[in-house]
Write a protein that holds these residues in place. Structure first.
Motif, PDB file in Angstrom:
ATOM      1  N   ASP A   1       1.671 -33.009  -6.610  1.00  0.00           N
ATOM      2  CA  ASP A   1       0.382 -31.941  -6.449  1.00  0.00           C
ATOM      3  C   ASP A   1      -0.751 -32.365  -7.576  1.00  0.00           C
ATOM      4  O   ASP A   1      -1.713 -32.033  -7.698  1.00  0.00           O
ATOM      5  N   THR A   2      -0.016 -33.079  -8.514  1.00  0.00           N
ATOM      6  CA  THR A   2      -0.928 -33.376  -9.945  1.00  0.00           C
ATOM      7  C   THR A   2      -1.339 -34.867  -9.464  1.00  0.00           C
ATOM      8  O   THR A   2      -1.832 -35.301 -10.457  1.00  0.00           O
ATOM      9  N   SER A   3      -0.989 -35.522  -8.167  1.00  0.00           N
ATOM     10  CA  SER A   3      -1.443 -36.927  -8.253  1.00  0.00           C
ATOM     11  C   SER A   3      -2.848 -36.867  -7.302  1.00  0.00           C
ATOM     12  O   SER A   3      -2.916 -36.187  -6.421  1.00  0.00           O
ATOM     13  N   ASP A   4      -3.637 -37.634  -7.754  1.00  0.00           N
ATOM     14  CA  ASP A   4      -4.961 -37.712  -6.900  1.00  0.00           C
ATOM     15  C   ASP A   4      -4.841 -39.335  -6.150  1.00  0.00           C
ATOM     16  O   ASP A   4      -6.041 -39.580  -5.634  1.00  0.00           O
ATOM     17  N   ILE A   5      -3.490 -39.692  -6.021  1.00  0.00           N
ATOM     18  CA  ILE A   5      -3.471 -41.043  -5.258  1.00  0.00           C
ATOM     19  C   ILE A   5      -2.669 -40.715  -3.936  1.00  0.00           C
ATOM     20  O   ILE A   5      -3.192 -40.972  -2.807  1.00  0.00           O
ATOM     21  N   PHE A   6      -1.461 -40.309  -4.150  1.00  0.00           N
ATOM     22  CA  PHE A   6      -0.515 -40.327  -2.798  1.00  0.00           C
ATOM     23  C   PHE A   6       0.272 -39.093  -3.107  1.00  0.00           C
ATOM     24  O   PHE A   6       0.909 -38.778  -3.837  1.00  0.00           O
ATOM     25  N   ARG A   7      -0.254 -37.949  -2.065  1.00  0.00           N
ATOM     26  CA  ARG A   7       0.522 -36.605  -2.294  1.00  0.00           C
ATOM     27  C   ARG A   7       1.632 -36.380  -1.103  1.00  0.00           C
ATOM     28  O   ARG A   7       2.023 -35.457  -1.223  1.00  0.00           O
ATOM     29  N   ASP A   8       1.940 -37.502  -0.250  1.00  0.00           N
ATOM     30  CA  ASP A   8       3.036 -37.337   0.636  1.00  0.00           C
ATOM     31  C   ASP A   8       4.347 -37.049   0.014  1.00  0.00           C
ATOM     32  O   ASP A   8       4.646 -37.629  -1.134  1.00  0.00           O
ATOM     33  N   ARG A   9       5.240 -36.081   0.691  1.00  0.00           N
ATOM     34  CA  ARG A   9       6.397 -35.887   0.187  1.00  0.00           C
ATOM     35  C   ARG A   9       7.506 -35.938   1.307  1.00  0.00           C
ATOM     36  O   ARG A   9       7.504 -35.629   2.240  1.00  0.00           O
ATOM     37  N   TYR A  10       8.785 -36.740   0.859  1.00  0.00           N
ATOM     38  CA  TYR A  10       9.767 -36.764   1.709  1.00  0.00           C
ATOM     39  C   TYR A  10      11.151 -36.332   1.080  1.00  0.00           C
ATOM     40  O   TYR A  10      11.277 -36.425  -0.106  1.00  0.00           O
ATOM     41  N   GLY A  11      11.793 -35.302   1.679  1.00  0.00           N
ATOM     42  CA  GLY A  11      13.119 -35.009   1.255  1.00  0.00           C
ATOM     43  C   GLY A  11      14.478 -35.413   1.918  1.00  0.00           C
ATOM     44  O   GLY A  11      14.489 -35.591   3.033  1.00  0.00           O
ATOM     45  N   ASP A  12      15.629 -35.189   1.272  1.00  0.00           N
ATOM     46  CA  ASP A  12      16.950 -35.249   1.895  1.00  0.00           C
ATOM     47  C   ASP A  12      17.353 -33.996   2.380  1.00  0.00           C
ATOM     48  O   ASP A  12      18.430 -34.191   2.936  1.00  0.00           O
ATOM     49  N   MET A  13      16.642 -32.723   2.013  1.00  0.00           N
ATOM     50  CA  MET A  13      17.046 -31.603   2.495  1.00  0.00           C
ATOM     51  C   MET A  13      16.187 -30.803   3.062  1.00  0.00           C
ATOM     52  O   MET A  13      15.046 -30.775   2.626  1.00  0.00           O
ATOM     53  N   GLN A  14      16.346 -29.805   4.023  1.00  0.00           N
ATOM     54  CA  GLN A  14      15.454 -29.012   4.627  1.00  0.00           C
ATOM     55  C   GLN A  14      15.857 -27.649   4.923  1.00  0.00           C
ATOM     56  O   GLN A  14      17.032 -27.656   5.562  1.00  0.00           O
TER      57      GLN A  14
END
Length: 361
Positions: free
Chosen positions: A218-231
């Motif tokens: 959220d504090t990045s102004d470059i790359f905000r994509d998120r990927y996780g191992d659990m949903q």
């Protein structure tokens, strides 16, 4: 992407081990695909996939088993993603090049409710394992991803005369058991779970929710994509008819989405990004909204508007929206601007507008 599939109406196996008369339908499926994806200024991914598997049904139950699934990947990281690696080193372990040699199994069943004929239920459970045996070959240790991934999904739709109530619950988890430092301890990004977008947490843009209550992305102004191992995710939607205009049916919906994604292992680079049952109330995200559906019979166009009722990245009020101080944007975080040499607020929308094809579930 290019896809090609051969389907044979029988089991093709080296020797007969299954009594096919027990099943209502059987198929052998050979599939091939090639994909080229270009995320402008971030990365390019090329993949070749080939698989051999079987599908069989008995009454309302469908089984699919693919004993051989081969996926070859080639990845080019571009300048903006390379810059993001500097501020978020964790991304490096997700964006790497390797291959998948896996087997996949899935089971699904569709059935009406015994007590309520107007209600229909759907359950799907799937599992994938890669590299358990092939990954033991020393020369392939840095080439083959080794992981296991399980996903389960449940749908329930109760139909009324001019409306319907739909519910979905889904959960998934993946575990990287490989020893290669190159692959880190997470799934590759193309196998990880994501949240947000037209078919998920609709108050967030695609891949813009998570991990947990971490604010690194959220504090990045470059790359905000998120990927996780659990949903974990649940959705509730009330659908209703509005009008019929010629051959088009206009319908509406109000919905609530609850969920998030996490890592299953702790990483110091992403504080608050790992799953912890004691922190579930803090990590969970809640979105509410409404939408319109334009049903042309042969396809459906959907527009949904969602608001972040509870955002784990919102530090005030334990993440809950303060309606007495409502704003369309959240300026809670700031980033350094090298041009002005100042910390400047980074706006984050408290809403999202989604365009989708077909119903979300």
């Amino acid at each position: 992407s290019l896809n090609h599939t051969y389907t044979f109406p029988k089991f093709i196996v080296p020797f007969k081990i299954i009594r096919t008369g027990r099943f209502d339908a059987i198929r052998t499926i050979a599939s091939f695909s090639a994909t080229y994806s270009d995320r402008k200024d971030f990365f390019r991914v090329r993949s070749l996939t080939a698989g051999w598997g079987y599908e069989w049904t008995r009454k309302n139950k469908v089984w699919q088993y693919k004993p051989l699934n081969i996926e070859l990947y080639s990845l080019d990281t571009l300048p903006l993603l390379d810059s993001a690696f500097q501020t978020n080193p964790f991304l490096r372990t997700s964006f790497n090049t390797g291959s998948v040699i896996s087997q996949q199994l899935s089971f699904s069943v569709n059935y009406p409710d015994r007590k309520n004929p107007a209600a229909n239920n759907y359950i799907r459970i799937s599992a994938e394992e890669s590299g358990a045996l092939v990954g033991l070959i020393k020369s392939l240790e840095d080439k083959i991803y080794r992981y296991i991934k399980v996903n389960a999904e449940y749908h329930r739709v109760v139909a009324y005369r001019k409306s319907a109530l739909a519910f979905r619950a889904t959960a998934g988890i993946g575990y990287n058991f490989g020893k290669s430092a190159k692959f880190g301890n997470t799934l590759p990004f193309f196998k990880q779970f994501v949240e947000g977008g037209p078919n998920s947490m609709r108050a967030w843009g695609l891949r813009l929710l998570g991990l947990g209550s971490s604010v690194v992305s959220d504090t990045s102004d470059i790359f905000r994509d998120r990927y996780g191992d659990m949903q974990l995710e649940t959705n509730l939607e009330y659908r209703y008819n509005i009008a019929q205009i010629s051959s088009m049916k206009l319908a509406g919906a109000v919905f609530a989405d609850v969920g998030n994604i996490w890592n299953i292992r702790k990483n110091e680079a992403i504080p608050g990004g790992e799953f912890d049952i004691s922190r579930l109330g803090t990590d969970i995200a809640v979105g509410v909204g409404t939408g319109l559906r334009f049903d042309f019979n042969y396809f459906l166009i959907r527009v949904d508007f969602g608001i972040k009722l509870k955002d784990p990245a919102r530090r005030e009020n334990n993440g809950w929206m303060d309606f007495s101080d409502f704003t369309w944007k959240n300026y809670e975080y700031g980033v350094y601007n090298p041009v002005t040499n100042r910390i400047e607020p980074l706006p984050r929308n408290n809403y999202a507008i989604q365009l989708g094809i077909g119903l979300p579930f």
